[in-house]
Motif scaffolding. Structure first.
Motif, PDB file in Angstrom:
ATOM      1  N   PHE A   1      -6.157  -6.359  -2.434  1.00 25.54           N
ATOM      2  CA  PHE A   1      -6.230  -5.088  -1.712  1.00 25.54           C
ATOM      3  C   PHE A   1      -5.264  -4.043  -2.283  1.00 25.54           C
ATOM      4  N   GLU A   2      -4.562  -4.386  -3.341  1.00 26.56           N
ATOM      5  CA  GLU A   2      -3.616  -3.448  -3.949  1.00 26.56           C
ATOM      6  C   GLU A   2      -4.235  -2.749  -5.147  1.00 26.56           C
ATOM      7  N   PHE A   3      -3.702  -1.575  -5.466  1.00 21.91           N
ATOM      8  CA  PHE A   3      -3.941  -0.950  -6.766  1.00 21.91           C
ATOM      9  C   PHE A   3      -2.751  -1.246  -7.666  1.00 21.91           C
ATOM     10  N   TRP A   4      -3.021  -1.313  -8.974  1.00 22.18           N
ATOM     11  CA  TRP A   4      -1.978  -1.690  -9.914  1.00 22.18           C
ATOM     12  C   TRP A   4      -0.875  -0.645  -9.980  1.00 22.18           C
ATOM     13  N   GLU A   5      -1.244   0.619  -9.999  1.00 23.49           N
ATOM     14  CA  GLU A   5      -0.253   1.687 -10.148  1.00 23.49           C
ATOM     15  C   GLU A   5       0.392   2.029  -8.817  1.00 23.49           C
TER      16      GLU A   5
ATOM     17  N   MET B   1     -13.579 -11.467   1.239  1.00 24.31           N
ATOM     18  CA  MET B   1     -13.646 -10.045   1.592  1.00 24.31           C
ATOM     19  C   MET B   1     -12.699  -9.245   0.695  1.00 24.31           C
ATOM     20  N   VAL B   2     -13.136  -8.056   0.319  1.00 23.20           N
ATOM     21  CA  VAL B   2     -12.408  -7.230  -0.630  1.00 23.20           C
ATOM     22  C   VAL B   2     -12.728  -5.774  -0.341  1.00 23.20           C
ATOM     23  N   PRO B   3     -11.787  -4.854  -0.583  1.00 21.06           N
ATOM     24  CA  PRO B   3     -12.114  -3.439  -0.346  1.00 21.06           C
ATOM     25  C   PRO B   3     -13.240  -2.969  -1.252  1.00 21.06           C
ATOM     26  N   LEU B   4     -13.878  -1.884  -0.859  1.00 22.54           N
ATOM     27  CA  LEU B   4     -15.017  -1.354  -1.619  1.00 22.54           C
ATOM     28  C   LEU B   4     -14.631  -1.049  -3.058  1.00 22.54           C
ATOM     29  N   ILE B   5     -13.455  -0.475  -3.244  1.00 25.51           N
ATOM     30  CA  ILE B   5     -12.960  -0.140  -4.578  1.00 25.51           C
ATOM     31  C   ILE B   5     -11.692  -0.946  -4.844  1.00 25.51           C
ATOM     32  N   PHE B   6     -11.639  -1.622  -5.988  1.00 23.49           N
ATOM     33  CA  PHE B   6     -10.442  -2.356  -6.388  1.00 23.49           C
ATOM     34  C   PHE B   6     -10.278  -2.215  -7.895  1.00 23.49           C
ATOM     35  N   ASP B   7      -9.118  -2.636  -8.391  1.00 22.02           N
ATOM     36  CA  ASP B   7      -8.872  -2.507  -9.828  1.00 22.02           C
ATOM     37  C   ASP B   7      -8.335  -3.809 -10.384  1.00 22.02           C
ATOM     38  N   ASN B   8      -7.629  -3.749 -11.512  1.00 28.48           N
ATOM     39  CA  ASN B   8      -7.190  -4.967 -12.177  1.00 28.48           C
ATOM     40  C   ASN B   8      -6.094  -5.706 -11.431  1.00 28.48           C
ATOM     41  N   MET B   9      -5.532  -5.126 -10.387  1.00 32.30           N
ATOM     42  CA  MET B   9      -4.649  -5.882  -9.512  1.00 32.30           C
ATOM     43  C   MET B   9      -5.461  -6.792  -8.600  1.00 32.30           C
ATOM     44  N   GLY B  10      -6.648  -6.341  -8.222  1.00 35.75           N
ATOM     45  CA  GLY B  10      -7.470  -7.088  -7.271  1.00 35.75           C
ATOM     46  C   GLY B  10      -8.382  -8.115  -7.888  1.00 35.75           C
ATOM     47  N   ALA B  11      -8.639  -8.015  -9.185  1.00 42.12           N
ATOM     48  CA  ALA B  11      -9.580  -8.938  -9.810  1.00 42.12           C
ATOM     49  C   ALA B  11      -9.358  -8.976 -11.321  1.00 42.12           C
ATOM     50  N   ASP B  12      -9.794 -10.079 -11.937  1.00 37.18           N
ATOM     51  CA  ASP B  12      -9.846 -10.195 -13.393  1.00 37.18           C
ATOM     52  C   ASP B  12     -11.259  -9.856 -13.854  1.00 37.18           C
ATOM     53  N   TRP B  13     -11.363  -9.106 -14.922  1.00 31.08           N
ATOM     54  CA  TRP B  13     -12.658  -8.781 -15.538  1.00 31.08           C
ATOM     55  C   TRP B  13     -12.998  -9.912 -16.504  1.00 31.08           C
TER      56      TRP B  13
ATOM     57  N   THR C   1       0.850  -1.191   0.000  1.00 27.96           N
ATOM     58  CA  THR C   1       0.000   0.000   0.000  1.00 27.96           C
ATOM     59  C   THR C   1       0.885   1.240   0.000  1.00 27.96           C
ATOM     60  N   THR C   2       0.278   2.392  -0.158  1.00 26.44           N
ATOM     61  CA  THR C   2       1.058   3.630  -0.193  1.00 26.44           C
ATOM     62  C   THR C   2       1.258   4.242   1.189  1.00 26.44           C
ATOM     63  N   SER C   3       0.595   3.714   2.207  1.00 29.36           N
ATOM     64  CA  SER C   3       0.766   4.194   3.579  1.00 29.36           C
ATOM     65  C   SER C   3      -0.006   3.270   4.503  1.00 29.36           C
ATOM     66  N   ALA C   4       0.192   3.457   5.804  1.00 29.59           N
ATOM     67  CA  ALA C   4      -0.603   2.701   6.766  1.00 29.59           C
ATOM     68  C   ALA C   4      -2.064   3.122   6.718  1.00 29.59           C
ATOM     69  N   THR C   5      -2.319   4.407   6.494  1.00 26.40           N
ATOM     70  CA  THR C   5      -3.699   4.884   6.405  1.00 26.40           C
ATOM     71  C   THR C   5      -4.397   4.324   5.181  1.00 26.40           C
ATOM     72  N   ASP C   6      -3.686   4.232   4.073  1.00 26.39           N
ATOM     73  CA  ASP C   6      -4.214   3.593   2.869  1.00 26.39           C
ATOM     74  C   ASP C   6      -4.594   2.143   3.177  1.00 26.39           C
ATOM     75  N   ALA C   7      -3.702   1.429   3.859  1.00 22.66           N
ATOM     76  CA  ALA C   7      -3.974   0.048   4.232  1.00 22.66           C
ATOM     77  C   ALA C   7      -5.183  -0.048   5.160  1.00 22.66           C
ATOM     78  N   TYR C   8      -5.259   0.877   6.116  1.00 14.13           N
ATOM     79  CA  TYR C   8      -6.340   0.866   7.098  1.00 14.13           C
ATOM     80  C   TYR C   8      -7.689   1.101   6.418  1.00 14.13           C
ATOM     81  N   ALA C   9      -7.719   2.075   5.491  1.00 13.72           N
ATOM     82  CA  ALA C   9      -8.964   2.378   4.786  1.00 13.72           C
ATOM     83  C   ALA C   9      -9.437   1.183   3.955  1.00 13.72           C
ATOM     84  N   LYS C  10      -8.515   0.504   3.314  1.00 15.50           N
ATOM     85  CA  LYS C  10      -8.882  -0.662   2.513  1.00 15.50           C
ATOM     86  C   LYS C  10      -9.426  -1.788   3.386  1.00 15.50           C
ATOM     87  N   ALA C  11      -8.806  -1.977   4.549  1.00 10.50           N
ATOM     88  CA  ALA C  11      -9.313  -2.997   5.466  1.00 10.50           C
ATOM     89  C   ALA C  11     -10.713  -2.637   5.965  1.00 10.50           C
TER      90      ALA C  11
END
Length: 389
Positions: free
Chosen positions: A261-265, A234-246, A79-89
């Motif tokens: 729980f990661e973002f690709w970028e 369980m998955v964060p509210l918002i995820f992208d192509n790192m978190g799932a395949d379309w 994640t980009t920070s502990a707060t980023d990690a906390y929000a995703k959790a």
């Protein structure tokens, strides 16, 4: 551990006494070299082409984090920070109106603001457990609250940013497992400072930052996600192509690991810097680091306890590398300036950082010192001598 070698490998030690590892620590030289080298190559090669060449090394981040936390690499998300990690959790928990978050008075401002946001938006309730007179969490009262209110989530801050208190993470984990309650641990100030074993703690989520006691770069963090959470989907509210395949127009398939729980970028240089910092810790041995820190802080607190007009404000039966104090013989800003005049790096904590704790202590601000294993007893003796005057 050879502290002299560690100091030689830490350029910022040479011209100051650095005591702000609870804010943003000094990185080892190898971390800086790794990041600068990568950025120089990226300027010539371009981001995509170079990142593909480092694919294997980028996977090492998960291995090194898993070694430090005693888990599998599949349980680690960058994640980009502990707060980023906390929000995703937090957003992975399916809160409904009336659900309870059980926490404590000794928490981090960003966490409490997140809870208040959920209260306003979703109608959840925030319940805070009591402390014993010595500052420890009242575990008996905590368990009774958990039984009577059946919280959706227990959220504990292992070490609050405004105090040296170490909260009983393992004991809380045992209670949560007993009643099958989700458990989120903010380990922002403990990972890298002491042994943090997720198997012993039994948490479902753990958040950490790179910039503090891990001694990594800013803009980096870690999220531990338990097997139980992954198995529940369980998955964060918002995820992208790192978190799932379309997989279809209206379908997707979640990643099997914590990478959901990661973002690709992200900053590849930052990832490599964090990996290098984690490897540096693992090579030294976190148990060795913890033992050195314990001895250092014992000397520190003993020396400070003998200074007239200085009041320590860290409660609890177990205390950490964070030391907070005020002075009665001079205004706190004068004491702060005295430290600055002697090239001592520290930070100030204010009431709005920890409204509940500071209100109970009747404090508006404190000086916060946070040594780490590159500091020495001689440095701490020098500070004590300065504050005696």
């Amino acid at each position: 551990m050879d502290v002299n070698i560690i100091r030689q490998q830490t350029k910022g030690c040479s011209d100051k006494i650095f005591l702000n590892s609870a804010g943003s620590s000094l990185v080892p030289e190898v971390v800086t070299e790794k990041m600068v080298s990568y950025l120089q190559q990226e300027a010539l090669t371009g981001g995509y082409a170079l990142a593909s060449q480092f694919a294997g090394e980028l996977q090492e981040l998960y291995v090194q984090a898993a070694v430090l936390l005693n888990c599998s690499p599949e349980n680690i998300a960058y994640t980009t920070s502990a707060t980023d990690a906390y929000a995703k959790a937090l957003t992975a928990v399916n809160f409904k109106q009336g659900n309870v978050i059980l926490t404590t008075d000794d928490d981090y401002i960003s966490n409490q603001l997140s809870f208040l946001s959920l209260k306003d938006r979703l109608g959840i309730e925030i319940l805070r457990a009591d402390n014993l007179p010595n500052g420890d969490l009242d575990l008996e009262s905590f368990e009774k609250l958990l039984i009577s209110h059946e919280p959706k989530l227990v959220a504990l801050t292992h070490i609050p940013t405004n105090s040296g208190l170490v909260q009983p993470a393992e004991e809380v984990g045992a209670i949560c497992r007993k009643y099958d309650i989700l458990y989120l641990l903010d380990a922002c100030q403990s990972v890298g400072q002491m042994v943090v074993d997720v198997k012993k703690i039994g948490c479902d989520f753990l958040t950490a930052t790179g910039r503090k006691f891990i001694r990594g770069p800013r803009g980096t963090g870690l999220l531990y996600v338990s097997d139980k959470v992954l198995a529940k989907g369980m998955v964060p509210l918002i995820f992208d192509n790192m978190g799932a395949d379309w997989t279809g127009a209206n379908e997707y398939k979640l990643a099997k690991t914590a990478k959901r729980f990661e973002f690709w970028e992200s900053s590849i240089a930052g990832r490599l810097g964090l990996t290098t910092a984690l490897k540096y810790i693992n090579d030294l041995g976190i148990a060795n680091i913890e033992q050195y820190n314990i001895r250092l802080m014992q000397q520190f607190r003993e020396a400070f306890g003998k200074i007239d007009g200085l009041q320590l404000h860290d409660l609890g039966s177990r205390q950490s590398n964070i030391l907070t104090f005020t002075t009665s013989n001079r205004p706190i800003e004068d004491t702060a300036q005295l430290l600055r005049d002697h090239e001592i790096y520290f930070s100030l904590s204010f009431r709005n950082f920890a409204v509940i704790d500071f209100s109970k202590k009747k404090l508006d601000s404190v000086i916060r010192l946070s040594p780490h294993y590159f500091n020495t007893a001689e440095e701490l003796e020098k500070i004590a001598d300065i504050l005696h005057y």
